[in-house]
Design an enzyme around this catalytic site. Structure first.
Site, PDB file in Angstrom:
ATOM      1  N   TYR A  69       0.836  -1.209   0.000  1.00 55.49           N
ATOM      2  CA  TYR A  69       0.000   0.000   0.000  1.00 55.49           C
ATOM      3  C   TYR A  69       0.869   1.256   0.000  1.00 55.49           C
ATOM      4  O   TYR A  69       1.348   1.718   1.043  1.00 55.49           O
ATOM      5  CB  TYR A  69      -0.924   0.007   1.219  1.00 55.49           C
ATOM      6  CG  TYR A  69      -1.863  -1.180   1.315  1.00 55.49           C
ATOM      7  CD1 TYR A  69      -2.189  -1.958   0.202  1.00 55.49           C
ATOM      8  CD2 TYR A  69      -2.425  -1.539   2.544  1.00 55.49           C
ATOM      9  CE1 TYR A  69      -3.053  -3.042   0.309  1.00 55.49           C
ATOM     10  CE2 TYR A  69      -3.291  -2.621   2.647  1.00 55.49           C
ATOM     11  CZ  TYR A  69      -3.591  -3.364   1.535  1.00 55.49           C
ATOM     12  OH  TYR A  69      -4.444  -4.447   1.640  1.00 55.49           O
ATOM     13  N   HIS A 153       0.126 -12.157   1.401  1.00 62.31           N
ATOM     14  CA  HIS A 153      -0.634 -11.241   0.553  1.00 62.31           C
ATOM     15  C   HIS A 153      -0.739 -11.757  -0.882  1.00 62.31           C
ATOM     16  O   HIS A 153       0.252 -11.863  -1.593  1.00 62.31           O
ATOM     17  CB  HIS A 153       0.065  -9.881   0.561  1.00 62.31           C
ATOM     18  CG  HIS A 153      -0.820  -8.746   0.159  1.00 62.31           C
ATOM     19  ND1 HIS A 153      -0.381  -7.440   0.117  1.00 62.31           N
ATOM     20  CD2 HIS A 153      -2.124  -8.699  -0.228  1.00 62.31           C
ATOM     21  CE1 HIS A 153      -1.369  -6.645  -0.260  1.00 62.31           C
ATOM     22  NE2 HIS A 153      -2.431  -7.393  -0.486  1.00 62.31           N
TER      23      HIS A 153
END
Length: 341
Positions: A69, A153
């Site tokens: 992010y 992830h």
């Protein structure tokens, strides 16, 4: 640095639910940190900090982030915003699988959806060593003494999923058993691979994006029953289906699965919205409540860019119909609006 820039009194912490038998408890509403990593568009430091402060004041105690992010921006901002808070009163999750490394040829801007400089790139690494390096680097970026929950992830390919099962998650389980992290798991947009994670590893929790929503419930065929059977937890994200369910009035240009929603999907969303109104609630409130009603789901996490978005999302928890949620679910099922999707 003060603990909070908000002048309003803090609400009581939201109710929490435990992840397996780990002692890690997540508030039922979580703060999704992708947007304060400048997802799609930039937000300044002060606004990002104010959003985290507003989440705290709204009773939110679970904060999710990832190296991906904003190539570390979300982790840094979140760590700074929480640095003055009592450490045992909040839970932070981050992720492994993408190491941040300087690009051989820097880009002017990031090319993976975040409005940040393009000097760093993401190197996918689901090896044991990659996991250990990733956790160490997340601790450095956040400045926190520990990361409470760590997810693998998006192991999207067969090879990445296989390495997640044989290397990444076993490495995280070691860290959990050593007390370095509190709970471990994996997160992605596909329910089938997460079912494999639950059945073949000692993961505590999975983060399921978009596959169990008011609009579509395909996860009822695999990952959700697996979680119930094995006593594992699910964190539900993407419950608005890329924004389609985020407003009571569904606009013509609404997105679904990150693309323009086709006419039949728009029509279904508007039927859901109409039924919600008849029961005295709204489409986004029902979308959050529906996911939370499943026995395996311990939290719904929503992206929150500004204090105003935080306030709006927190208010959804108070929009329960006078006669409760079950009559709405029964009505939707009777109309053929609840199904596997």
């Amino acid at each position: 640095m003060t603990a909070s820039s908000s002048s309003s009194p803090a609400a009581q912490p939201l109710p929490t639910r435990e992840v397996r038998a780990t002692g890690v408890r997540l508030s039922t509403l979580g703060f999704g940190g992708a947007v304060i990593g400048n997802l799609y568009r930039a937000v300044d430091d002060a606004t990002a900090r104010a959003a985290v402060d507003a989440a705290w004041d709204a009773g939110i105690r679970y904060f999710d982030t990832a190296p991906h992010y904003g190539v570390g921006l979300s982790e840094r901002r979140l760590g700074e915003a929480l640095s003055g808070r009592p450490r045992d009163e909040f839970v932070v999750s981050s992720k492994v699988g993408r190491l941040l490394r300087p690009r051989d040829v820097p880009l002017e801007r990031d090319d993976d959806g975040f409005d940040v400089p393009g000097d760093l790139g993401r190197v996918r690494d689901y090896s044991r060593d990659g996991v250990l390096r990733s956790v160490e680097e997340t601790l450095e970026r956040t400045g926190l003494d520990r990361i409470d929950v760590v997810y693998v992830h998006d192991p999207d390919s067969d090879d990445e999923l296989g390495q997640t099962v044989t290397e990444a998650l076993p490495a995280l389980v070691e860290l959990r058993d050593q007390g370095v992290v509190g709970a471990v798991g994996a997160g992605m947009n596909f329910s089938g691979p997460l079912t494999r994670v639950l059945r073949e590893t000692d993961a505590d929790v999975v983060m399921l994006a978009g596959r169990y929503t008011l609009l579509e419930q395909g996860a009822l065929d695999d990952v959700l029953p697996a979680a119930v059977e094995q006593g594992r937890a699910v964190v539900a994200v993407g419950v608005f289906n890329s924004g389609l369910l985020a407003r009571q009035q569904v606009p013509d240009d609404a997105h679904w699965n990150y693309e323009q929603a086709p006419p039949h999907v728009l029509a279904r969303a508007r039927q859901l919205a109409a039924a919600c109104a008849e029961h005295g609630t709204t489409l986004p409130a029902a979308a959050v409540a529906f996911a939370l009603a499943h026995p395996a789901v311990v939290d719904v996490t929503l992206g929150m860019r500004t204090p105003e978005q935080v306030a709006r999302n927190a208010a959804l928890l108070g929009e329960e119909p006078a006669d409760g949620w079950q009559p709405l679910w029964d009505d939707l099922a009777g109309r053929g609006l609840l199904g596997r999707g």
